[in-house]
Design a protein around this motif. Structure first.
Motif, PDB file in Angstrom:
ATOM      1  N   UNK A  28       0.857  -1.185   0.000  1.00  0.00           N
ATOM      2  CA  UNK A  28       0.000   0.000   0.000  1.00  0.00           C
ATOM      3  C   UNK A  28       0.890   1.231   0.000  1.00  0.00           C
ATOM      4  N   UNK A  29       0.644   2.122  -0.962  1.00  0.00           N
ATOM      5  CA  UNK A  29       1.332   3.404  -1.032  1.00  0.00           C
ATOM      6  C   UNK A  29       0.328   4.509  -0.758  1.00  0.00           C
ATOM      7  N   UNK A 219       2.647   5.686 -10.772  1.00  0.00           N
ATOM      8  CA  UNK A 219       2.960   6.440 -11.987  1.00  0.00           C
ATOM      9  C   UNK A 219       1.680   6.928 -12.652  1.00  0.00           C
ATOM     10  N   UNK A 220       0.639   6.096 -12.609  1.00  0.00           N
ATOM     11  CA  UNK A 220      -0.649   6.504 -13.162  1.00  0.00           C
ATOM     12  C   UNK A 220      -1.329   7.541 -12.268  1.00  0.00           C
ATOM     13  N   UNK A 221      -1.237   7.344 -10.957  1.00  0.00           N
ATOM     14  CA  UNK A 221      -1.883   8.298 -10.042  1.00  0.00           C
ATOM     15  C   UNK A 221      -1.321   9.708 -10.216  1.00  0.00           C
ATOM     16  N   UNK A 293      -6.091   1.947  -7.769  1.00  0.00           N
ATOM     17  CA  UNK A 293      -5.611   3.316  -7.604  1.00  0.00           C
ATOM     18  C   UNK A 293      -6.801   4.198  -7.222  1.00  0.00           C
ATOM     19  N   UNK A 294      -6.666   4.922  -6.096  1.00  0.00           N
ATOM     20  CA  UNK A 294      -7.724   5.804  -5.602  1.00  0.00           C
ATOM     21  C   UNK A 294      -7.147   7.209  -5.498  1.00  0.00           C
ATOM     22  N   UNK A 295      -7.209   7.989  -6.574  1.00  0.00           N
ATOM     23  CA  UNK A 295      -6.609   9.335  -6.563  1.00  0.00           C
ATOM     24  C   UNK A 295      -7.147  10.241  -5.464  1.00  0.00           C
ATOM     25  N   UNK A 300      -2.492   3.848  -3.608  1.00  0.00           N
ATOM     26  CA  UNK A 300      -2.263   2.766  -4.558  1.00  0.00           C
ATOM     27  C   UNK A 300      -2.122   1.490  -3.745  1.00  0.00           C
ATOM     28  N   UNK A 301      -2.917   0.487  -4.068  1.00  0.00           N
ATOM     29  CA  UNK A 301      -2.872  -0.771  -3.333  1.00  0.00           C
ATOM     30  C   UNK A 301      -2.709  -1.928  -4.309  1.00  0.00           C
TER      31      UNK A 301
END
Length: 338
Positions: A28-29, A219-221, A293-295, A300-301
């Motif tokens: 988890x980030x 990277x996407x977030x 990914x939850x912006x 990011x999980x």
């Protein structure tokens, strides 16, 4: 303040007990920082198998489609592909036959093409753009369109644009196996399983470590903005993770960007948990690998298993929705001091 994600850990541990696997991982980030990193088990059921660890690479199955989606978006951004509304036969003229009539690149990217492979032949279940069905038949077409238009394979684009400049050493299509790869636990005659030595990015032989999958999601977030620099054009990520599905008669079907599942509005058959906010996106693999990914929450999980398919009685979609809901619940309710 640092969030406690024990609820997510317990969910992954519970799922691991339900599926046939020997090893798993959870990353988890939050806001670019790794706040949880856990590894369980071994690379196989062998007594002396290597322990799952940070550089362990999992077979990601359909999660590879997010990399193919990136390559298509790159080709669009660079002008090699004029529009995703272009007919497939413009780029693959050998498919100029009645069954492909009206099928666009958008339909391939959003699982709304209506095609399926049946006994080695391509058949049609519904007219393009009228419904949704998760089929792998269009993925090879997308990879070939990328190759013909750019002169590069999917894997070459990922290498030059992402893997090499951003130092991704644990991501790629594998032609020769090594000790870092997990063994995929599967039924012996599972027809969904294929093996390939191709490293072009068109086949289902991609392996990635959980920590690099998390970096891929991050990277996407950030839309390509890493460590104070815009490494990759943000327009590419805006394409891949925003709603690209055509309007469908059945408004309860899943929604997609460039192969990513996206949360644009509430739909009954979403692959994403009900508590996960709008604007989030997710990619799933038949091996149980998931990138969410939850912006809105800078989250990011990644969860990873070395399973393949679902055992009898296991509701995969319900489980992955519950996984996303567990992430959101933990984030919103479990504050603890770092």
């Amino acid at each position: 303040m640092r969030k406690s994600f024990d609820q997510v850990t317990k969910h992954v541990e519970a799922t691991a007990k339900k599926v046939e696997q020997s090893g798993s991982a959870l990353i988890i980030m939050h806001n670019g920082e790794t706040v949880l990193e856990k590894y369980w088990g071994r690379h196989s059921n062998s007594e002396n198998a290597r322990k799952v660890q940070a550089n362990t690479r999992f077979h990601v199955a359909s999660v590879r489609k997010s990399y193919i989606g990136f390559a298509v978006a790159y080709a669009v951004y660079k002008g090699y592909i004029s529009s995703i509304n272009d007919l497939v036969i413009r780029y693959l003229p050998e498919w100029n036959q009645p069954i492909m009539e009206g099928t666009t690149i958008r339909h391939l990217l959003t699982h709304t093409h209506g095609l399926r492979e049946r006994e080695g032949n391509i058949a049609r279940d519904f007219l393009p753009g009228t419904s949704w069905a998760y089929r792998g038949v269009g993925i090879g077409m997308l990879a070939e369109i990328v190759k013909r238009t750019t002169g590069q394979t999917v894997s070459e684009i990922l290498a030059t644009q992402v893997f090499i400049p951003l130092h991704y050493y644990e991501s790629g299509w594998i032609g020769k196996k090594d000790e870092t790869l997990v063994e995929v636990i599967r039924k012996e005659n599972d027809s969904a399983w294929t093996e390939s030595l191709s490293t072009e990015g068109d086949q289902m032989n991609m392996y990635v470590s959980a920590r690099e999958l998390a970096r891929w999601g991050e990277l996407h977030r950030t839309k390509g903005f890493i460590n104070g620099n815009q490494h990759i054009s943000k327009e590419i990520f805006q394409m891949t993770t925003s709603l690209q599905s055509p309007d469908l008669v059945n408004g309860d079907l899943p929604q997609n960007g460039f192969l990513w599942f996206v949360k644009d509005k509430e739909v009954a058959k979403s692959e994403i948990g009900a508590l996960v906010p709008r604007g989030s996106y997710q990619i799933l693999g038949y091996t149980g690998v998931t990138v969410l990914v939850i912006p809105d929450y800078q989250l990011v999980t990644v969860r990873a298993f070395n399973s393949f398919g679902s055992p009898e009685g296991f509701d995969y979609l319900s489980d992955v929705r519950d996984f996303g809901d567990a992430v959101v619940t933990a984030y919103k309710t479990n504050d603890v001091h770092a």
